[in-house]
Design a protein around this motif. Structure first.
Motif, PDB file in Angstrom:
ATOM      1  N   LYS A  34      80.883  77.247 -53.978  1.00  0.00           N
ATOM      2  CA  LYS A  34      81.911  76.874 -54.946  1.00  0.00           C
ATOM      3  C   LYS A  34      82.011  75.356 -55.047  1.00  0.00           C
ATOM      4  CE  LYS A  34      84.558  81.016 -53.918  1.00  0.00           C
ATOM      5  NZ  LYS A  34      85.785  81.553 -53.365  1.00  0.00           N
ATOM      6  N   ARG A  35      80.972  74.756 -55.556  1.00  0.00           N
ATOM      7  CA  ARG A  35      80.949  73.302 -55.675  1.00  0.00           C
ATOM      8  C   ARG A  35      81.608  72.874 -56.980  1.00  0.00           C
ATOM      9  NH1 ARG A  35      76.575  70.753 -52.483  1.00  0.00           N
ATOM     10  NH2 ARG A  35      76.902  69.150 -54.013  1.00  0.00           N
ATOM     11  N   GLY A  36      82.226  71.728 -56.960  1.00  0.00           N
ATOM     12  CA  GLY A  36      82.881  71.187 -58.141  1.00  0.00           C
ATOM     13  C   GLY A  36      81.889  70.629 -59.139  1.00  0.00           C
ATOM     14  N   TRP A  37      82.387  70.286 -60.313  1.00  0.00           N
ATOM     15  CA  TRP A  37      81.514  69.788 -61.376  1.00  0.00           C
ATOM     16  C   TRP A  37      80.886  68.444 -61.019  1.00  0.00           C
ATOM     17  CZ3 TRP A  37      82.786  65.162 -63.640  1.00  0.00           C
ATOM     18  CH2 TRP A  37      84.091  64.711 -63.463  1.00  0.00           C
ATOM     19  N   MET A  38      81.622  67.590 -60.300  1.00  0.00           N
ATOM     20  CA  MET A  38      81.084  66.278 -59.929  1.00  0.00           C
ATOM     21  C   MET A  38      79.919  66.427 -58.954  1.00  0.00           C
ATOM     22  SD  MET A  38      81.232  63.199 -60.497  1.00  0.00           S
ATOM     23  CE  MET A  38      81.958  61.627 -60.247  1.00  0.00           C
ATOM     24  N   ALA A  39      80.058  67.306 -57.985  1.00  0.00           N
ATOM     25  CA  ALA A  39      78.981  67.538 -57.024  1.00  0.00           C
ATOM     26  C   ALA A  39      77.741  68.090 -57.716  1.00  0.00           C
ATOM     27  CB  ALA A  39      79.451  68.489 -55.930  1.00  0.00           C
ATOM     28  N   LYS A  40      77.922  68.936 -58.713  1.00  0.00           N
ATOM     29  CA  LYS A  40      76.790  69.487 -59.456  1.00  0.00           C
ATOM     30  C   LYS A  40      76.056  68.402 -60.227  1.00  0.00           C
ATOM     31  CE  LYS A  40      78.798  74.079 -59.902  1.00  0.00           C
ATOM     32  NZ  LYS A  40      79.359  75.075 -60.800  1.00  0.00           N
ATOM     33  N   ILE A  41      76.801  67.454 -60.818  1.00  0.00           N
ATOM     34  CA  ILE A  41      76.180  66.347 -61.557  1.00  0.00           C
ATOM     35  C   ILE A  41      75.405  65.448 -60.601  1.00  0.00           C
ATOM     36  CG2 ILE A  41      76.669  64.225 -62.843  1.00  0.00           C
ATOM     37  CD1 ILE A  41      79.001  65.752 -64.178  1.00  0.00           C
ATOM     38  N   ILE A  42      76.005  65.141 -59.463  1.00  0.00           N
ATOM     39  CA  ILE A  42      75.320  64.292 -58.476  1.00  0.00           C
ATOM     40  C   ILE A  42      74.039  64.968 -58.001  1.00  0.00           C
ATOM     41  CG2 ILE A  42      75.494  63.339 -56.136  1.00  0.00           C
ATOM     42  CD1 ILE A  42      78.485  62.800 -56.776  1.00  0.00           C
ATOM     43  N   ASP A  43      74.056  66.269 -57.789  1.00  0.00           N
ATOM     44  CA  ASP A  43      72.851  66.986 -57.373  1.00  0.00           C
ATOM     45  C   ASP A  43      71.745  66.906 -58.420  1.00  0.00           C
ATOM     46  OD1 ASP A  43      73.903  67.690 -54.949  1.00  0.00           O
ATOM     47  OD2 ASP A  43      74.478  69.725 -55.560  1.00  0.00           O
ATOM     48  N   LYS A  44      72.107  66.899 -59.697  1.00  0.00           N
ATOM     49  CA  LYS A  44      71.101  66.805 -60.762  1.00  0.00           C
ATOM     50  C   LYS A  44      70.485  65.406 -60.808  1.00  0.00           C
ATOM     51  CE  LYS A  44      71.589  70.803 -62.875  1.00  0.00           C
ATOM     52  NZ  LYS A  44      70.545  71.795 -62.962  1.00  0.00           N
ATOM     53  N   VAL A  45      71.326  64.374 -60.624  1.00  0.00           N
ATOM     54  CA  VAL A  45      70.854  63.002 -60.721  1.00  0.00           C
ATOM     55  C   VAL A  45      70.150  62.561 -59.448  1.00  0.00           C
ATOM     56  CG1 VAL A  45      71.605  60.612 -61.015  1.00  0.00           C
ATOM     57  CG2 VAL A  45      72.691  62.428 -62.333  1.00  0.00           C
ATOM     58  N   TRP A  46      70.705  62.935 -58.298  1.00  0.00           N
ATOM     59  CA  TRP A  46      70.161  62.506 -57.007  1.00  0.00           C
ATOM     60  C   TRP A  46      70.111  63.727 -56.086  1.00  0.00           C
ATOM     61  CZ3 TRP A  46      72.633  60.668 -52.120  1.00  0.00           C
ATOM     62  CH2 TRP A  46      71.725  59.985 -51.305  1.00  0.00           C
TER      63      TRP A  46
END
Length: 70
Positions: A56-68
């Motif tokens: 249950k990761r938040g939207w910010m963590a998902k974006i960071i995972d995509k970028v880095w």
């Protein structure tokens, strides 16, 4: 029919729930039913504990995972 199996390891709990429909004549003397005699079978797995929260990761963590992704 409904059957539940609960397992616990460390602080995590897993519950497996199986449901289905059986006719009375398909239940034998040992109170069991052959799997091919169960209609509308449904299997559900529930998780509780710290490991369940990882998914249950938040939207910010998902974006960071995509970028880095490291």
């Amino acid at each position: 029919l409904e059957a539940r199996k609960v397992t616990e390891k460390d602080e995590n709990k897993q519950t497996i729930i199986f449901t289905g429909i059986a006719r009375r004549e398909d239940i034998d003397a040992g109170n069991t039913v052959d799997s091919d005699r169960i209609a509308n079978p449904f299997l559900k797995i529930e998780h509780e504990g710290p490991d369940a929260e990882v998914g249950k990761r938040g939207w910010m963590a998902k974006i960071i995972d995509k970028v880095w992704p490291f």
